[in-house]
Design an enzyme around this catalytic site. Structure first.
Site, PDB file in Angstrom:
ATOM      1  N   VAL A  84      -6.158  -9.454  -8.988  1.00  0.00           N
ATOM      2  CA  VAL A  84      -7.232  -9.932 -10.115  1.00  0.00           C
ATOM      3  C   VAL A  84      -6.847 -11.585 -10.508  1.00  0.00           C
ATOM      4  O   VAL A  84      -7.934 -12.283 -10.433  1.00  0.00           O
ATOM      5  CB  VAL A  84      -6.895  -8.986 -11.557  1.00  0.00           C
ATOM      6  CG1 VAL A  84      -7.559  -9.853 -12.674  1.00  0.00           C
ATOM      7  CG2 VAL A  84      -7.531  -7.809 -11.220  1.00  0.00           C
ATOM      8  N   ASP A 115       3.047 -17.340 -10.521  1.00  0.00           N
ATOM      9  CA  ASP A 115       3.674 -15.853 -10.521  1.00  0.00           C
ATOM     10  C   ASP A 115       5.134 -15.934 -10.156  1.00  0.00           C
ATOM     11  O   ASP A 115       5.626 -17.006 -10.033  1.00  0.00           O
ATOM     12  CB  ASP A 115       3.104 -15.250  -8.938  1.00  0.00           C
ATOM     13  CG  ASP A 115       2.987 -13.770  -9.241  1.00  0.00           C
ATOM     14  OD1 ASP A 115       1.957 -13.122  -8.949  1.00  0.00           O
ATOM     15  OD2 ASP A 115       4.078 -13.167  -8.772  1.00  0.00           O
ATOM     16  N   LEU A 125     -14.097  -6.729 -11.718  1.00  0.00           N
ATOM     17  CA  LEU A 125     -14.228  -6.923 -10.288  1.00  0.00           C
ATOM     18  C   LEU A 125     -13.468  -5.735  -9.433  1.00  0.00           C
ATOM     19  O   LEU A 125     -12.882  -4.864  -9.889  1.00  0.00           O
ATOM     20  CB  LEU A 125     -13.518  -8.262  -9.619  1.00  0.00           C
ATOM     21  CG  LEU A 125     -12.144  -8.219  -9.996  1.00  0.00           C
ATOM     22  CD1 LEU A 125     -11.376  -7.571  -8.775  1.00  0.00           C
ATOM     23  CD2 LEU A 125     -11.737  -9.763  -9.932  1.00  0.00           C
ATOM     24  N   ASN A 139     -13.677   2.644 -16.466  1.00  0.00           N
ATOM     25  CA  ASN A 139     -12.771   3.057 -15.604  1.00  0.00           C
ATOM     26  C   ASN A 139     -12.922   4.842 -15.674  1.00  0.00           C
ATOM     27  O   ASN A 139     -13.025   5.532 -14.526  1.00  0.00           O
ATOM     28  CB  ASN A 139     -11.450   2.694 -15.403  1.00  0.00           C
ATOM     29  CG  ASN A 139     -11.607   1.361 -14.587  1.00  0.00           C
ATOM     30  OD1 ASN A 139     -12.650   0.924 -14.173  1.00  0.00           O
ATOM     31  ND2 ASN A 139     -10.398   0.812 -14.368  1.00  0.00           N
ATOM     32  N   GLY A 173     -16.063  13.511  -2.095  1.00  0.00           N
ATOM     33  CA  GLY A 173     -15.274  13.277  -0.923  1.00  0.00           C
ATOM     34  C   GLY A 173     -13.558  13.719  -1.101  1.00  0.00           C
ATOM     35  O   GLY A 173     -13.585  14.671  -1.790  1.00  0.00           O
ATOM     36  N   CYS A 216      -6.431   1.329  -9.985  1.00  0.00           N
ATOM     37  CA  CYS A 216      -6.987   1.342 -11.264  1.00  0.00           C
ATOM     38  C   CYS A 216      -7.347   2.702 -11.837  1.00  0.00           C
ATOM     39  O   CYS A 216      -6.490   3.067 -12.722  1.00  0.00           O
ATOM     40  CB  CYS A 216      -8.087   0.431 -11.196  1.00  0.00           C
ATOM     41  SG  CYS A 216      -7.851  -1.378 -10.995  1.00  0.00           S
ATOM     42  N   LYS A 232      -4.472   5.369 -12.526  1.00  0.00           N
ATOM     43  CA  LYS A 232      -3.363   4.743 -13.587  1.00  0.00           C
ATOM     44  C   LYS A 232      -4.131   4.575 -15.132  1.00  0.00           C
ATOM     45  O   LYS A 232      -3.644   5.022 -16.199  1.00  0.00           O
ATOM     46  CB  LYS A 232      -2.775   3.594 -13.174  1.00  0.00           C
ATOM     47  CG  LYS A 232      -3.401   2.252 -13.820  1.00  0.00           C
ATOM     48  CD  LYS A 232      -2.435   0.890 -13.523  1.00  0.00           C
ATOM     49  CE  LYS A 232      -3.294  -0.220 -13.406  1.00  0.00           C
ATOM     50  NZ  LYS A 232      -3.840  -0.493 -14.719  1.00  0.00           N
TER      51      LYS A 232
HETATM   52  P1  NAD Z   1      -0.979  -6.989  -8.644  1.00  0.00           P
HETATM   53  O1  NAD Z   1       0.043  -6.197  -8.849  1.00  0.00           O
HETATM   54  O2  NAD Z   1      -1.969  -7.333  -7.525  1.00  0.00           O
HETATM   55  O3  NAD Z   1      -0.930  -8.515  -9.381  1.00  0.00           O
HETATM   56  C1  NAD Z   1      -0.110  -8.699 -10.624  1.00  0.00           C
HETATM   57  C2  NAD Z   1       0.839  -9.882 -10.218  1.00  0.00           C
HETATM   58  O4  NAD Z   1       1.670 -10.138 -11.240  1.00  0.00           O
HETATM   59  C3  NAD Z   1       2.003  -9.752  -9.065  1.00  0.00           C
HETATM   60  O5  NAD Z   1       1.540 -10.909  -8.183  1.00  0.00           O
HETATM   61  C4  NAD Z   1       3.079  -9.963  -9.924  1.00  0.00           C
HETATM   62  O6  NAD Z   1       4.258 -10.567  -9.070  1.00  0.00           O
HETATM   63  C5  NAD Z   1       2.750 -10.691 -10.975  1.00  0.00           C
HETATM   64  N1  NAD Z   1       3.871 -10.745 -12.099  1.00  0.00           N
HETATM   65  C6  NAD Z   1       4.456  -9.927 -12.802  1.00  0.00           C
HETATM   66  N2  NAD Z   1       5.308  -9.788 -13.535  1.00  0.00           N
HETATM   67  C7  NAD Z   1       5.342 -11.385 -13.878  1.00  0.00           C
HETATM   68  C8  NAD Z   1       5.572 -12.114 -14.724  1.00  0.00           C
HETATM   69  N3  NAD Z   1       6.452 -11.595 -15.704  1.00  0.00           N
HETATM   70  N4  NAD Z   1       5.342 -13.648 -14.467  1.00  0.00           N
HETATM   71  C9  NAD Z   1       4.375 -13.805 -13.736  1.00  0.00           C
HETATM   72  N5  NAD Z   1       3.939 -12.952 -12.637  1.00  0.00           N
HETATM   73  C10 NAD Z   1       4.164 -11.870 -12.635  1.00  0.00           C
HETATM   74  O7  NAD Z   1      -2.099  -6.237  -9.640  1.00  0.00           O
HETATM   75  P2  NAD Z   1      -3.883  -6.357  -9.761  1.00  0.00           P
HETATM   76  O8  NAD Z   1      -4.286  -5.438  -9.038  1.00  0.00           O
HETATM   77  O9  NAD Z   1      -4.013  -7.962  -9.889  1.00  0.00           O
HETATM   78  O10 NAD Z   1      -3.841  -5.802 -11.269  1.00  0.00           O
HETATM   79  C11 NAD Z   1      -3.585  -6.795 -12.483  1.00  0.00           C
HETATM   80  C12 NAD Z   1      -3.988  -6.016 -13.727  1.00  0.00           C
HETATM   81  O11 NAD Z   1      -5.508  -6.277 -13.595  1.00  0.00           O
HETATM   82  C13 NAD Z   1      -3.732  -4.759 -13.911  1.00  0.00           C
HETATM   83  O12 NAD Z   1      -3.815  -4.482 -15.473  1.00  0.00           O
HETATM   84  C14 NAD Z   1      -5.049  -3.958 -13.364  1.00  0.00           C
HETATM   85  O13 NAD Z   1      -5.302  -2.728 -13.980  1.00  0.00           O
HETATM   86  C15 NAD Z   1      -6.089  -4.820 -13.586  1.00  0.00           C
HETATM   87  N6  NAD Z   1      -7.164  -4.704 -12.799  1.00  0.00           N
HETATM   88  C16 NAD Z   1      -7.132  -4.603 -11.583  1.00  0.00           C
HETATM   89  C17 NAD Z   1      -8.377  -4.496 -10.630  1.00  0.00           C
HETATM   90  C18 NAD Z   1      -8.069  -4.457  -9.232  1.00  0.00           C
HETATM   91  O14 NAD Z   1      -9.209  -4.094  -8.558  1.00  0.00           O
HETATM   92  N7  NAD Z   1      -6.949  -4.575  -8.471  1.00  0.00           N
HETATM   93  C19 NAD Z   1      -9.626  -4.571 -11.356  1.00  0.00           C
HETATM   94  C20 NAD Z   1      -9.809  -4.838 -12.634  1.00  0.00           C
HETATM   95  C21 NAD Z   1      -8.544  -4.865 -13.401  1.00  0.00           C
END
Ligand code: NAD
Length: 432
Positions: free
Chosen positions: A11, A30, A153, A208, A253, A260, A263
């Protein structure tokens, strides 16, 4: 605008890159230094169509930077997006320790007015906690606003989804915060739903959970169709063409997966219970989803008689096409069960091989394409409906398999055609 993204995962990276693309100065931070190193050296740590090109373009344009230095990110920005992970705890609640850590980091480095925006998916009341935490640590001496701006997204079409959203949701508690976010999203020319922070947090969990409910509904129906001699695809079409229902997410399916839905449904069940309204409907959604994997295992046993020592070719590992994400992917779960029962597994996925290796290790054979997986196998199991798997030379496949058997977990193939070619076929909720 000067924007900091904290958490540069699926994201954060897409959000930061797209905000840069629409003209903002963005710094993506990050705490995973390997990830930032990859990005700084021109690589992309995830597979997302079109993302590499867009990152390169915006780095070259001087609008996109990467760092592990949170201080630099916070100090140099007006708007800070929190995009860290919010995984499930054992009890199903969302683990918000990363959100708290980031809130503390912001509090330690804040040096003037900031708009702090939750983009991570979080349970209702999280915004209040972020606000209280920063307020306490800065002893009330700093001017800031909190907002919620959940992200909708989808991996695989993330850039298009970000650039052309159905809507943007903003949860705010001040006019100033609303204006900043309206300005930021103005180039996207989309409907903006404005509510308070709690409302925006609930919108994300509810969206979701509703989509997951549609999937479990159609999966439950697929089992009824099988028993009654009806065809789920026709039934789904008959339901979905009602514009009040629509055809999206009505595809039977092997169950929903990904980082997502599982969880977020769990977290919504948990927070609803805590708020005093146990959301029983969602518990059933979860139960049906888990049971769907049992349905798949039952079908495998029906096709193969006994699982031990059978060689199974698994087509697709990612939880859906066009991503390398295998978090809570049903394919991985089903492979685990098949291995436990003594099957030999050969796998192929167009993008998720590397990530799968980290989870499956040496327990499966990794192949270069679907044909290699099929060699001397007793059954093909189609787990992810990649486009690449649509156009198959079935005669070639039949020739190299030990026996021509297919379990089509996504109802991708024409059962009549495969039967005519001599395959033993099973789909999900299909009349065969
Ligand atoms: P991800 O695990 O791909 O990314 C999270 C990032 O945060 C990682 O790179 C991690 O290293 C970093 N991180 C963790 N702790 C940190 C800190 N203290 N300081 C700096 N960086 C830190 O997760 P994601 O899939 O991008 O999801 C992130 C959020 O967005 C979640 O809450 C998820 O539910 C939500 N979300 C995800 C999607 C999806 O399709 N993946 C879509 C909508 C919403």
């Amino acid at each position: 605008m000067k924007i900091a993204i904290i958490g540069t995962g699926y994201v954060g990276l897409v959000t930061g890159t797209c905000f840069a693309q629409i003209g903002n100065d963005v710094i993506c931070a990050d705490n995973d230094s390997k990830k930032i190193e990859v990005l700084m050296s021109g690589g992309v740590p995830i597979y997302e169509p079109g993302l590499k090109e867009l990152i390169t373009k915006n780095i070259d344009g001087g609008r996109l930077k990467f760092t592990t230095d949170m201080r630099e990110a916070v100090k140099g920005s007006d708007v800070i997006f929190i995009c860290v992970g919010t995984p499930s705890r054992e009890d199903g609640s969302a683990d918000l320790t990363a959100i708290e850590k980031v809130s503390r980091t912001i509090a330690e480095n804040v040096d003037g007015y900031k708009l702090i925006v939750e983009k991570s998916t979080v349970p209702v009341e999280t915004g209040e906690w972020v606000k209280k935490t920063i307020d306490m640590l800065t002893k009330g001496n700093v001017d800031f606003d909190i907002a919620s701006n959940p992200e909708f997204l989808r991996e695989g079409s993330a850039i298009n989804d970000f650039m052309n959203p159905d809507r943007v949701v903003i949860g705010v508690e001040s006019k100033k915060a609303e204006e900043i976010l309206r300005d930021l999203y103005e180039p996207l020319d989309t409907e903006i739903v404005v509510t308070n922070i709690a409302g925006a947090e609930i919108i994300k969990h509810a969206s979701n959970s509703f989509l997951a409910t549609k999937i479990s509904f159609i999966n439950a129906l697929s089992n009824i169709c099988e028993k009654a001699g009806a065809d789920i695809d026709a039934v789904a079409m008959g339901i979905g063409l009602d514009s009040r229902i629509n055809t999206h997410f009505l595809k039977a399916g092997i169950g929903f997966g990904g980082s997502c839905f599982p969880k977020d449904v769990k977290a919504f069940i948990h927070i609803s219970e805590r708020l005093g309204y146990p959301f029983g409907l969602l518990k059933e959604v979860e139960r049906i989803n888990e049971a769907q994997k049992d349905v798949v295992m039952g079908k495998a046993a029906e096709l193969l008689w006994n699982i031990p020592d059978k060689t199974i070719a698994v087509w697709g590992l990612a939880f859906k096409p066009n991503t390398d994400d295998i978090r809570s992917a049903p394919a991985i779960d089903i492979i685990g069960r098949l291995l436990k029962e003594g099957a030999k597994i050969r796998v192929y996925d167009p993008a998720a091989m590397e990530r799968s290796r980290e989870v499956l290790g040496d327990n499966v054979v990794y192949c270069g394409d679907i044909y290699e997986t099929a060699e001397k196998s007793d059954c093909i199991m189609l787990m992810t409906e990649w486009d690449e798997f649509r156009d198959v030379d079935w005669n070639k496949i039949k020739g190299i398999m030990a026996q021509p058997v297919i379990l089509d977990g996504r109802n991708l193939y024409d059962p009549e055609k495969l039967k005519k070619l001599g395959f033993k076929y099973a789909g999900i909720g299909r009349k065969v």
